[in-house]
Design a protein around this motif. Sequence first.
Motif, mmCIF file in Angstrom:
data_model
loop_
_atom_site.group_PDB
_atom_site.id
_atom_site.type_symbol
_atom_site.label_atom_id
_atom_site.label_comp_id
_atom_site.label_asym_id
_atom_site.label_seq_id
_atom_site.Cartn_x
_atom_site.Cartn_y
_atom_site.Cartn_z
ATOM 1 N N VAL A 84 74.622 -27.387 5.887
ATOM 2 C CA VAL A 84 74.458 -26.234 6.774
ATOM 3 C C VAL A 84 74.934 -24.961 6.078
ATOM 4 O O VAL A 84 74.277 -23.914 6.147
ATOM 5 C CB VAL A 84 75.219 -26.470 8.105
ATOM 6 N N ALA A 85 76.063 -25.043 5.369
ATOM 7 C CA ALA A 85 76.565 -23.876 4.631
ATOM 8 C C ALA A 85 75.580 -23.458 3.545
ATOM 9 O O ALA A 85 75.373 -22.263 3.320
ATOM 10 C CB ALA A 85 77.935 -24.180 4.031
ATOM 11 N N LEU A 131 77.795 -13.605 12.248
ATOM 12 C CA LEU A 131 77.880 -14.885 12.965
ATOM 13 C C LEU A 131 77.245 -16.012 12.148
ATOM 14 O O LEU A 131 77.734 -17.147 12.156
ATOM 15 C CB LEU A 131 77.201 -14.773 14.337
ATOM 16 N N MET A 132 76.162 -15.680 11.420
ATOM 17 C CA MET A 132 75.489 -16.692 10.599
ATOM 18 C C MET A 132 76.388 -17.209 9.485
ATOM 19 O O MET A 132 76.241 -18.352 9.047
ATOM 20 C CB MET A 132 74.192 -16.123 9.996
ATOM 21 N N SER A 133 77.299 -16.386 8.987
ATOM 22 C CA SER A 133 78.210 -16.874 7.945
ATOM 23 C C SER A 133 79.521 -17.408 8.539
ATOM 24 O O SER A 133 80.203 -18.207 7.905
ATOM 25 C CB SER A 133 78.498 -15.779 6.917
ATOM 26 N N LEU A 134 79.850 -16.982 9.758
ATOM 27 C CA LEU A 134 81.067 -17.483 10.397
ATOM 28 C C LEU A 134 80.901 -18.937 10.843
ATOM 29 O O LEU A 134 81.840 -19.727 10.754
ATOM 30 C CB LEU A 134 81.436 -16.600 11.595
ATOM 31 N N VAL A 135 79.697 -19.303 11.279
ATOM 32 C CA VAL A 135 79.450 -20.670 11.762
ATOM 33 C C VAL A 135 79.708 -21.716 10.671
ATOM 34 O O VAL A 135 80.493 -22.646 10.878
ATOM 35 C CB VAL A 135 78.031 -20.800 12.362
ATOM 36 N N PRO A 136 79.098 -21.610 9.471
ATOM 37 C CA PRO A 136 79.375 -22.638 8.465
ATOM 38 C C PRO A 136 80.821 -22.613 7.963
ATOM 39 O O PRO A 136 81.384 -23.670 7.677
ATOM 40 C CB PRO A 136 78.388 -22.337 7.332
ATOM 41 N N SER A 137 81.410 -21.418 7.885
ATOM 42 C CA SER A 137 82.815 -21.334 7.446
ATOM 43 C C SER A 137 83.721 -22.061 8.433
ATOM 44 O O SER A 137 84.617 -22.810 8.039
ATOM 45 C CB SER A 137 83.255 -19.871 7.332
ATOM 46 N N SER A 138 83.492 -21.839 9.714
ATOM 47 C CA SER A 138 84.306 -22.479 10.751
ATOM 48 C C SER A 138 84.089 -23.985 10.775
ATOM 49 O O SER A 138 85.039 -24.760 10.882
ATOM 50 C CB SER A 138 83.968 -21.892 12.123
ATOM 51 N N SER A 164 84.859 -16.091 2.647
ATOM 52 C CA SER A 164 83.710 -16.187 3.554
ATOM 53 C C SER A 164 84.115 -15.827 4.980
ATOM 54 O O SER A 164 83.380 -15.125 5.689
ATOM 55 C CB SER A 164 83.126 -17.603 3.528
ATOM 56 N N TYR A 165 85.273 -16.315 5.395
ATOM 57 C CA TYR A 165 85.802 -15.966 6.721
ATOM 58 C C TYR A 165 86.008 -14.461 6.858
ATOM 59 O O TYR A 165 85.558 -13.834 7.815
ATOM 60 C CB TYR A 165 87.164 -16.634 6.939
ATOM 61 N N LEU A 166 86.717 -13.872 5.886
ATOM 62 C CA LEU A 166 87.001 -12.437 5.941
ATOM 63 C C LEU A 166 85.716 -11.613 5.930
ATOM 64 O O LEU A 166 85.571 -10.650 6.690
ATOM 65 C CB LEU A 166 87.895 -12.026 4.767
ATOM 66 N N GLY A 167 84.787 -11.998 5.067
ATOM 67 C CA GLY A 167 83.509 -11.291 5.005
ATOM 68 C C GLY A 167 82.756 -11.364 6.322
ATOM 69 O O GLY A 167 82.196 -10.365 6.787
ATOM 70 N N SER A 168 82.759 -12.540 6.932
ATOM 71 C CA SER A 168 82.091 -12.712 8.234
ATOM 72 C C SER A 168 82.711 -11.807 9.282
ATOM 73 O O SER A 168 82.004 -11.139 10.039
ATOM 74 C CB SER A 168 82.202 -14.167 8.705
ATOM 75 N N CYS A 169 84.033 -11.777 9.317
ATOM 76 C CA CYS A 169 84.728 -10.946 10.314
ATOM 77 C C CYS A 169 84.460 -9.462 10.094
ATOM 78 O O CYS A 169 84.256 -8.719 11.058
ATOM 79 C CB CYS A 169 86.230 -11.238 10.284
#
Length: 189
Positions: A84-85, A131-138, A164-169
């Motif tokens: 998924v990531a 949100l698209m990058s936060l989902v796989p990171s989470s 990836s988390y920081l970038g998503s946020c």
Amino acid sequence: HLPSMRTPAEMIVGLVLCPCGLLLTLTGTLAPSWRQVSLVPDQPMDVVWEQGIWDICRERQSTHDRLCGQADGLGYFEQVPVRVAQGLMPSSLVVTLVGLVVAALGVRCWQPEPRHLVAGVAGLVLLLSGLMSLVPSSWYTQELWALPAPPGSTLTVGYSLVLSYLGSCLEILGGLALALSFHHCCKER
């Protein structure tokens, strides 16, 4: 009334946060360190395996010898969170680029007044990309210890996952800031 030459603060915030988020997400997507595996049995004590979504690297910390392209003997890349990531992270990067182009057209782009509707739409696109990058990171973080690893080894979060988390946020916050442009659009009508 005379046009204001000032760009609204929410547009500036959005145009600062989103490119920063793009750079962090890009680094997190490409760098092979979503998870670190250390203290692997039958390996020297200073060997660390770094697993990303595209590559596995083996580093000997005492000599800083690093070798990427390691074989995936445990089926790590076949796991659903990794797959998924591999799909969502690059897609998020493309959507972010599209959102930034639309934002540039809406914020000023050689116009005396910003186009609030276009900037608001760009904000929604950038919110979606975050949100698209936060989902796989989470999801990866949730499954970090369930993904295959040598028995008895120690698992830790890698820097790529944090980036990836920081970038998503940052993309989500920047997208929300740009979406506030809809407020000006409604006021004008």
